[in-house]
Write a protein that holds these residues in place. Structure first.
Motif, PDB file in Angstrom:
ATOM      1  N   ILE A  54      -0.180  -7.269  24.798  1.00 54.88           N
ATOM      2  CA  ILE A  54      -0.425  -8.639  25.220  1.00 54.88           C
ATOM      3  C   ILE A  54      -1.299  -9.296  24.169  1.00 54.88           C
ATOM      4  N   ASN A  55      -1.027 -10.577  23.924  1.00 54.61           N
ATOM      5  CA  ASN A  55      -1.788 -11.328  22.933  1.00 54.61           C
ATOM      6  C   ASN A  55      -2.746 -12.262  23.664  1.00 54.61           C
ATOM      7  N   ILE A  56      -4.017 -12.107  23.414  1.00 51.82           N
ATOM      8  CA  ILE A  56      -5.047 -12.966  24.002  1.00 51.82           C
ATOM      9  C   ILE A  56      -5.854 -13.569  22.868  1.00 51.82           C
ATOM     10  N   ASP A  57      -5.774 -14.886  22.755  1.00 53.18           N
ATOM     11  CA  ASP A  57      -6.504 -15.608  21.709  1.00 53.18           C
ATOM     12  C   ASP A  57      -6.233 -15.042  20.315  1.00 53.18           C
ATOM     13  N   GLU A  80      -4.030  -8.781  19.601  1.00 49.63           N
ATOM     14  CA  GLU A  80      -3.105  -7.933  20.343  1.00 49.63           C
ATOM     15  C   GLU A  80      -3.863  -6.800  21.045  1.00 49.63           C
ATOM     16  N   TYR A  81      -3.466  -6.558  22.298  1.00 54.28           N
ATOM     17  CA  TYR A  81      -4.052  -5.475  23.075  1.00 54.28           C
ATOM     18  C   TYR A  81      -2.929  -4.611  23.633  1.00 54.28           C
ATOM     19  N   ASP A  82      -3.086  -3.300  23.532  1.00 61.25           N
ATOM     20  CA  ASP A  82      -2.141  -2.351  24.114  1.00 61.25           C
ATOM     21  C   ASP A  82      -2.371  -2.338  25.630  1.00 61.25           C
ATOM     22  N   ILE A  83      -1.352  -2.685  26.382  1.00 62.47           N
ATOM     23  CA  ILE A  83      -1.506  -2.774  27.839  1.00 62.47           C
ATOM     24  C   ILE A  83      -1.915  -1.435  28.436  1.00 62.47           C
ATOM     25  N   ASP A  84      -1.343  -0.345  27.912  1.00 61.46           N
ATOM     26  CA  ASP A  84      -1.680   0.982  28.454  1.00 61.46           C
ATOM     27  C   ASP A  84      -3.146   1.342  28.244  1.00 61.46           C
ATOM     28  N   ALA A  85      -3.781   0.726  27.249  1.00 65.44           N
ATOM     29  CA  ALA A  85      -5.175   1.054  26.938  1.00 65.44           C
ATOM     30  C   ALA A  85      -6.159   0.167  27.700  1.00 65.44           C
ATOM     31  N   LEU A  86      -5.652  -0.811  28.460  1.00 66.36           N
ATOM     32  CA  LEU A  86      -6.544  -1.703  29.207  1.00 66.36           C
ATOM     33  C   LEU A  86      -7.216  -0.967  30.361  1.00 66.36           C
ATOM     34  N   LEU A  94      -4.367  -8.891  34.654  1.00 63.11           N
ATOM     35  CA  LEU A  94      -3.083  -9.182  34.028  1.00 63.11           C
ATOM     36  C   LEU A  94      -1.992  -9.324  35.083  1.00 63.11           C
ATOM     37  N   GLY A  95      -1.990  -8.420  36.054  1.00 62.97           N
ATOM     38  CA  GLY A  95      -1.012  -8.506  37.138  1.00 62.97           C
ATOM     39  C   GLY A  95      -1.154  -9.799  37.919  1.00 62.97           C
ATOM     40  N   SER A  96      -2.380 -10.183  38.187  1.00 64.00           N
ATOM     41  CA  SER A  96      -2.624 -11.440  38.902  1.00 64.00           C
ATOM     42  C   SER A  96      -2.159 -12.631  38.080  1.00 64.00           C
ATOM     43  N   LEU A  97      -2.429 -12.608  36.788  1.00 64.20           N
ATOM     44  CA  LEU A  97      -2.005 -13.680  35.903  1.00 64.20           C
ATOM     45  C   LEU A  97      -0.480 -13.779  35.857  1.00 64.20           C
TER      46      LEU A  97
END
Length: 61
Positions: free
Chosen positions: A4-7, A10-16, A24-27
């Motif tokens: 996912i790209n935030i500002d 890039e962030y690995d979703i599995d590492a969140l 993220l699910g709510s968004l």
């Protein structure tokens, strides 16, 4: 690897964290609801235009 790209970053979703995944699910849910409501609005606007035209035609008769 899903990300996912935030500002611009890039962030690995599995590492969140679990909290970040929950946010993220709510968004994603809210984005989906907004799209659904936008589609409903398109239907309502179309119906509004049709009813307006029908009313105009009825009063002009």
């Amino acid at each position: 690897m899903a990300s996912i790209n935030i500002d611009g970053k890039e962030y690995d979703i599995d590492a969140l964290s679990d909290d970040a995944k929950s946010q993220l699910g709510s968004l994603q849910f809210v984005q989906g609801e907004m799209k659904r409501i936008e589609a409903q609005m398109a239907v309502y606007k179309t119906a509004y235009a049709a009813y307006s035209n029908a009313l105009k035609n009825a009063v002009e008769e």
